[in-house]
Motif scaffolding. Structure first.
Motif, PDB file in Angstrom:
ATOM      1  N   MET A   1      18.702 -13.596  10.543  1.00 44.74           N
ATOM      2  CA  MET A   1      17.411 -14.222  10.220  1.00 44.74           C
ATOM      3  C   MET A   1      16.372 -13.140   9.948  1.00 44.74           C
ATOM      4  SD  MET A   1      18.089 -17.425  10.360  1.00 44.74           S
ATOM      5  CE  MET A   1      16.554 -18.327  10.554  1.00 44.74           C
ATOM      6  N   LEU A   2      15.571 -13.364   8.929  1.00 45.09           N
ATOM      7  CA  LEU A   2      14.565 -12.381   8.537  1.00 45.09           C
ATOM      8  C   LEU A   2      13.349 -12.451   9.457  1.00 45.09           C
ATOM      9  CD1 LEU A   2      14.650 -12.918   4.665  1.00 45.09           C
ATOM     10  CD2 LEU A   2      15.711 -11.061   5.950  1.00 45.09           C
ATOM     11  N   LYS A   3      12.690 -11.314   9.605  1.00 42.34           N
ATOM     12  CA  LYS A   3      11.460 -11.258  10.375  1.00 42.34           C
ATOM     13  C   LYS A   3      10.277 -11.610   9.473  1.00 42.34           C
ATOM     14  CE  LYS A   3      13.171  -7.709  13.553  1.00 42.34           C
ATOM     15  NZ  LYS A   3      12.954  -6.343  14.109  1.00 42.34           N
ATOM     16  N   ASP A   4       9.163 -11.971  10.112  1.00 45.25           N
ATOM     17  CA  ASP A   4       7.989 -12.391   9.348  1.00 45.25           C
ATOM     18  C   ASP A   4       7.525 -11.302   8.384  1.00 45.25           C
ATOM     19  OD1 ASP A   4       8.105 -14.717  10.739  1.00 45.25           O
ATOM     20  OD2 ASP A   4       6.447 -14.270  12.087  1.00 45.25           O
ATOM     21  N   ALA A   5       7.510 -10.058   8.842  1.00 48.31           N
ATOM     22  CA  ALA A   5       7.051  -8.961   7.989  1.00 48.31           C
ATOM     23  C   ALA A   5       7.949  -8.802   6.763  1.00 48.31           C
ATOM     24  CB  ALA A   5       7.013  -7.661   8.785  1.00 48.31           C
ATOM     25  N   GLU A   6       9.248  -9.037   6.941  1.00 54.78           N
ATOM     26  CA  GLU A   6      10.174  -8.925   5.813  1.00 54.78           C
ATOM     27  C   GLU A   6       9.917 -10.022   4.790  1.00 54.78           C
ATOM     28  OE1 GLU A   6      14.245  -7.105   7.613  1.00 54.78           O
ATOM     29  OE2 GLU A   6      13.668  -9.070   8.395  1.00 54.78           O
ATOM     30  N   ILE A   7       9.652 -11.231   5.270  1.00 54.81           N
ATOM     31  CA  ILE A   7       9.368 -12.338   4.347  1.00 54.81           C
ATOM     32  C   ILE A   7       8.097 -12.053   3.562  1.00 54.81           C
ATOM     33  CG2 ILE A   7       8.885 -14.804   4.169  1.00 54.81           C
ATOM     34  CD1 ILE A   7      10.389 -15.174   6.806  1.00 54.81           C
ATOM     35  N   LEU A   8       7.066 -11.605   4.253  1.00 56.81           N
ATOM     36  CA  LEU A   8       5.798 -11.326   3.591  1.00 56.81           C
ATOM     37  C   LEU A   8       5.965 -10.229   2.546  1.00 56.81           C
ATOM     38  CD1 LEU A   8       2.822 -11.960   3.391  1.00 56.81           C
ATOM     39  CD2 LEU A   8       2.390 -10.346   5.251  1.00 56.81           C
ATOM     40  N   SER A   9       6.743  -9.209   2.868  1.00 59.31           N
ATOM     41  CA  SER A   9       6.988  -8.133   1.911  1.00 59.31           C
ATOM     42  C   SER A   9       7.696  -8.656   0.666  1.00 59.31           C
ATOM     43  CB  SER A   9       7.823  -7.036   2.579  1.00 59.31           C
ATOM     44  OG  SER A   9       8.132  -6.011   1.655  1.00 59.31           O
ATOM     45  N   ARG A  10       8.638  -9.555   0.863  1.00 62.01           N
ATOM     46  CA  ARG A  10       9.358 -10.132  -0.276  1.00 62.01           C
ATOM     47  C   ARG A  10       8.422 -11.010  -1.114  1.00 62.01           C
ATOM     48  NH1 ARG A  10      15.035 -10.418   1.409  1.00 62.01           N
ATOM     49  NH2 ARG A  10      15.470 -11.947  -0.240  1.00 62.01           N
ATOM     50  N   LEU A  11       7.520 -11.727  -0.457  1.00 60.11           N
ATOM     51  CA  LEU A  11       6.553 -12.539  -1.196  1.00 60.11           C
ATOM     52  C   LEU A  11       5.693 -11.655  -2.095  1.00 60.11           C
ATOM     53  CD1 LEU A  11       5.214 -15.123   1.439  1.00 60.11           C
ATOM     54  CD2 LEU A  11       6.736 -15.566  -0.476  1.00 60.11           C
ATOM     55  N   ILE A  12       5.236 -10.543  -1.551  1.00 56.96           N
ATOM     56  CA  ILE A  12       4.390  -9.633  -2.324  1.00 56.96           C
ATOM     57  C   ILE A  12       5.167  -9.063  -3.510  1.00 56.96           C
ATOM     58  CG2 ILE A  12       3.137  -7.441  -2.248  1.00 56.96           C
ATOM     59  CD1 ILE A  12       2.437  -8.098   0.668  1.00 56.96           C
ATOM     60  N   ASP A  13       6.426  -8.710  -3.281  1.00 57.41           N
ATOM     61  CA  ASP A  13       7.252  -8.175  -4.366  1.00 57.41           C
ATOM     62  C   ASP A  13       7.462  -9.209  -5.470  1.00 57.41           C
ATOM     63  OD1 ASP A  13       7.463  -5.795  -3.027  1.00 57.41           O
ATOM     64  OD2 ASP A  13       9.429  -6.241  -2.147  1.00 57.41           O
ATOM     65  N   SER A  14       7.602 -10.473  -5.088  1.00 58.36           N
ATOM     66  CA  SER A  14       7.888 -11.523  -6.067  1.00 58.36           C
ATOM     67  C   SER A  14       6.645 -12.015  -6.791  1.00 58.36           C
ATOM     68  CB  SER A  14       8.567 -12.713  -5.382  1.00 58.36           C
ATOM     69  OG  SER A  14       9.806 -12.347  -4.822  1.00 58.36           O
ATOM     70  N   LEU A  15       5.526 -12.105  -6.069  1.00 58.86           N
ATOM     71  CA  LEU A  15       4.344 -12.767  -6.617  1.00 58.86           C
ATOM     72  C   LEU A  15       3.177 -11.835  -6.894  1.00 58.86           C
ATOM     73  CD1 LEU A  15       4.284 -15.846  -4.194  1.00 58.86           C
ATOM     74  CD2 LEU A  15       5.318 -15.736  -6.466  1.00 58.86           C
TER      75      LEU A  15
END
Length: 372
Positions: free
Chosen positions: A1-15
């Motif tokens: 399971m991903l951590k919150d910081a990892e999800i946020l980083s992926r959001l920034i990379d995508s959007l």
């Protein structure tokens, strides 16, 4: 399971940073969607179609439905209806799991979309006693993306008379409607409804901490989120023996709840005043002052008593006040009671206070004070 910081980083990379910030803010209100993104496979599927609305709660709920083969089928398909009824039965029987999945939220969102096609059904849902608006906060956030007549649903939620429903409507307006389009949602509301809505809009509603919600399996309350969070933190501090911190948290939660109640009483008093219900207005003003005393609320209650033909009671409330509004009202009360000397003194003091505070002067104030 991903951590919150990892999800946020992926959001920034995508959007990109700015769009990711908006997406993250929306997702805070739908913890089921954020929890789903902790699954690497689900996040990868969401990233495959990265665009401005890719991480909208409604789009993510659609993805959860699609992965179960429930998105492409006809809305009237028996298999979809059976799944929706399953979730509704769990709600009705009180057996709903403590932590819902995004799939369940998506199914409830589809139920709301089905209700939208029936005026009576939609109104019955909104006005049902104990409708459980907290339970429907996430489904509404996911359904908003697909609503054909969001203004109509907004008005129904405002008009059903529940503070929670009104706040839910205002929160949806803030999250999903551009500033340019918001006036269209408000223009058809009556003055009383706007007063009620705007008073509720002043209630602090900071989204609660996502980690706390996931650990406790609870849904966020848009209405009293800050109070809930303060109380949870106080409980955690008490369990650790940190009683000073616990007391601080309890005090904060208590103050927030009181301010919320005072704002609702203010709105109720304004509506009662416009409808000529002096008894209800008086009681609402009294409750507002008791919940969170401010000079403005003290003056409002005194003015209400004064208008109701109770100048002596009104004077007892404003007598110790030294702010301009209280002094001026006190002068008018003294005048009604025949005490011209006290009236002149109070009005002159109010006049001077308004000048010192750069407060616009009513044209009658200097003439009345001098004439006495």
């Amino acid at each position: 399971m991903l951590k919150d910081a990892e999800i946020l980083s992926r959001l920034i990379d995508s959007l990109g940073a700015e769009t990711a910030k908006k997406a993250f803010y929306r997702l805070q209100w739908v913890p089921e969607a954020w929890q789903a993104l902790r699954n690497p496979e689900f996040l990868e599927s969401a990233e495959e179609d990265a665009h401005e609305h890719a991480f909208h709660p409604g789009v993510l709920a659609d993805l959860a439905l699609a992965q179960e083969g429930l998105l492409a089928i006809n809305p009237a398909d028996p298999s979809l209806q059976a799944e929706i009824e399953r979730v509704l039965r769990a709600i009705g029987s009180g057996t709903e799991p403590a932590t819902r999945t995004l799939l369940d939220v998506g199914l409830l969102a589809r139920h709301l979309l089905r209700l939208e096609n029936s005026e009576d059904s939609l109104r019955s849902w909104a006005e049902a006693p104990g409708a459980g608006y907290l339970r429907w906060a996430s489904p509404l956030a996911c359904a908003w993306h697909h609503l054909q007549h969001p203004r109509h649903l907004f008005q129904i939620l405002i008009r059903c008379g529940s503070p929670e429903a009104a706040y839910l409507a205002l929160r949806s307006l803030e999250l999903f409607v551009s500033e340019a389009d918001r006036d269209g949602f408000l223009e058809s509301m009556t003055i009383e409804e706007r007063l009620f809505a705007f008073a509720l809009g002043e209630i602090p509603g900071t989204p609660p901490d996502l980690m706390v919600l996931r650990q406790e399996g609870q849904q966020p309350s848009a209405y009293d989120a800050r109070a809930d969070l303060a109380l949870r933190e106080a409980l955690a501090s008490a369990q650790k023996g940190e009683f000073a911190a616990a007391r601080k948290g309890l005090t904060l939660g208590w103050e927030i709840r009181n301010r919320q109640g005072a704002l609702i009483s203010d709105a109720l008093a304004e509506m009662a005043h416009r409808q000529g219900d002096s008894l209800l207005e008086l009681e609402a003003r009294r409750q507002s002052l008791e919940a969170h005393a401010t000079p403005a609320r003290r003056v409002a209650l005194a003015a209400c008593l004064f208008s109701a033909g109770r100048p002596e009671d009104a004077l007892e409330i404003v007598r110790p006040m030294d702010d301009p509004a209280g002094l001026i009202l006190g002068g008018l009360i003294h005048l009604r009671l025949g005490d011209r000397a006290s009236a002149a003194s109070s009005l002159r003091c109010g006049y001077q206070a308004m000048i010192q505070g750069n407060i616009p002067l009513p044209t009658w104030l200097p003439r009345l004070a001098d004439g006495l």
